[in-house]
Design an enzyme around this catalytic site. Structure first.
Site, PDB file in Angstrom:
ATOM      1  N   CYS A  14       0.850  -1.192   0.000  1.00  0.00           N
ATOM      2  CA  CYS A  14       0.000   0.000   0.000  1.00  0.00           C
ATOM      3  C   CYS A  14       0.885   1.242   0.000  1.00  0.00           C
ATOM      4  CB  CYS A  14      -0.885   0.011   1.241  1.00  0.00           C
ATOM      5  SG  CYS A  14      -2.213  -1.188   1.092  1.00  0.00           S
ATOM      6  N   PRO A  15       0.542   2.282  -0.697  1.00  0.00           N
ATOM      7  CA  PRO A  15      -0.730   2.466  -1.387  1.00  0.00           C
ATOM      8  C   PRO A  15      -0.716   2.057  -2.862  1.00  0.00           C
ATOM      9  CG  PRO A  15       0.439   4.531  -1.392  1.00  0.00           C
ATOM     10  CD  PRO A  15       1.356   3.511  -0.758  1.00  0.00           C
TER      11      PRO A  15
END
Ligand code: SF4
Lengths: 78, 349
Positions: A14-15
């Site tokens: 992530c992200p």
């Protein structure tokens, strides 16, 4: 849901899965579904949050071993 | 105010950029958030990797902020171009390898390029900068410099510190009311906290050093070590991600061990097994170890002894370790785990 656009974000942290999903959603019509597969458990929080701020909906979530599959239906926001 | 104006706000996930966006929203301006992924962001990453961190609530702070504000957030991957900022910052580094001033200029520049595109149609850019907040990058003299070098010029508004600066175009044109902007300055966080309370914001993130790993001393030391060992200042996205994972032990300039510290890290390192020579402990429970560099046969033996040291066989006489190369050849070694005194403290990067 067989006509969903598929996004493979396995192995990405992530992200990045959210960025991949955002790229796949760009220019798509309302109602289109996108199925994203990821391995970072952070997507369980990030993808629903991203959907909420853009007016999309998470319609399915399932875990297959380490893989997390989330299906998103695009809402009204561009 | 005539036609409604649109502003793009840089959202880091911290309190200041959240407040700055809110102050402008309160003036009837349509605000959307922009967040940049540099590869060094504190978001996600290690939280997702280490098992011990898994219990903690995981959230992307920038997305969380956008949700609190009720605005869309666009996350933009700038990691490739950002390399040049990290490797060659025109204005130098902060306390560690953080090129904050160049970084700010670059991000505002990117926000301008993105936001002022005809299809996006934003009128100005909002940041949460406060004069005196950061000794190197947020000063009275860096504010106009960032505006100028980013190309945003008079369309860059810092709502929290605006009254310490000359009026910008949106203020002069009446798109926003200068009287409703603030004059925060210095390192005192109380005014921000009071404003947060006024807006009803709680539970916001307060990163201590900054918004990215480059402000971290240990992380910067690992990056320096990588450059020194390779003889070239460069990195790939995998490199900088791996610097956040595991113990890094460099017994010699030409190779380094990356030893998983728990199940979560071991699993994460598994994803790199096709790119690295790696060691597995066969006779006991133990970590996965990647070897970065060009180890010779004798080096692999030493590496196996070190890896064994971090396994449950650390006190055993012999530990079996398999050495795997990316082309899938496997060699078995039987080694005595290294004694703690054999692993020089300076090897820990
Ligand atoms: S802390 Fe990192 S992301 Fe934040 S301004 Fe400095 S270099 Fe940029």
């Amino acid at each position: 849901m067989s006509d969903a656009i598929e996004v493979d974000a396995r192995g990405l942290l992530c992200p990045l899965p959210v960025i991949r999903l955002q790229a796949a959603a760009k220019g798509q019509a309302v109602g289109v579904t996108i199925k994203i597969t990821a391995t970072d458990p952070g997507v369980r929080a990030d993808i629903p949050a991203w959907c909420r701020v853009h007016g999309h909906a998470v319609v399915a979530e399932r875990q297959d071993g380490r893989d997390i599959e989330i299906t998103v239906k695009l809402g009204s926001a561009p | 105010m005539n036609e409604p104006r649109k502003a793009v706000a840089l959202i880091s996930g911290g309190l200041d950029s959240m407040l700055a966006a809110k102050v402008i929203m309160e003036q009837g301006v349509t605000v959307e958030g922009l967040n940049f992924y540099t590869g060094f962001c504190v978001e996600g990453h290690t939280h997702a990797i280490r098992s011990t961190d898994r219990k903690r609530e995981k959230r992307n702070n920038a997305l969380w902020v956008a949700e609190q504000l009720g605005i869309p957030l666009h996350i933009v991957d700038i990691s490739e171009q950002y390399k040049d900022i990290v490797l060659n910052p025109k204005h130098g580094y902060g306390q560690n390898l953080n090129p904050c001033l160049d970084c700010k200029i670059f991000m505002v520049h990117k926000a301008k390029a993105w936001g002022f595109l005809e299809e996006n149609g934003f009128d100005f850019i909002v940041t949460g900068e406060v004069i005196g907040q950061r000794p190197k990058s947020q000063r009275l003299d860096t504010m106009p410099l960032i505006a100028r070098e980013s190309g945003a010029d008079e369309r860059l508004v810092r709502p929290l510190t605006a009254k310490n600066l000359p009026p910008t175009l949106p203020e002069r044109e009446g798109w926003i009311d200068r009287d409703k902007l603030y004059d925060f300055h210095g390192r005192n966080r109380k005014p921000q906290m009071a404003l947060a309370a006024q807006f009803g914001f709680h539970d916001y993130a307060q990163p201590a050093g900054g918004c990215c790993f480059l402000t971290d001393r240990q992380y910067s030391a690992k990056l320096e070590d990588l450059w020194q060992a390779r003889g070239v200042r460069d990195y790939s996205l995998d490199d900088i991600v791996l610097l956040k994972v595991g113990r890094h032990i460099r017994p010699a300039p030409h190779f380094k061990l990356i030893v998983g510290r728990d199940e979560g890290e071991n699993h994460f390192l598994e994803g790199y097994r096709k790119q690295f020579v790696h060691l597995r402990i066969e006779s006991h429970l133990g970590p996965l170890t990647l070897i970065d560099g060009t180890p010779a046969a004798a080096d692999l033996k030493l590496a196996a002894r070190i890896a064994a040291r971090f396994s449950q066989g650390r006190d055993a006489e012999r530990v079996q370790v398999s050495v795997h190369t990316p082309d899938t050849t496997v060699e078995m070694l039987e080694v005595t785990p290294a004694a703690p005194t054999e692993i020089a403290p300076r090897w820990y990067v």
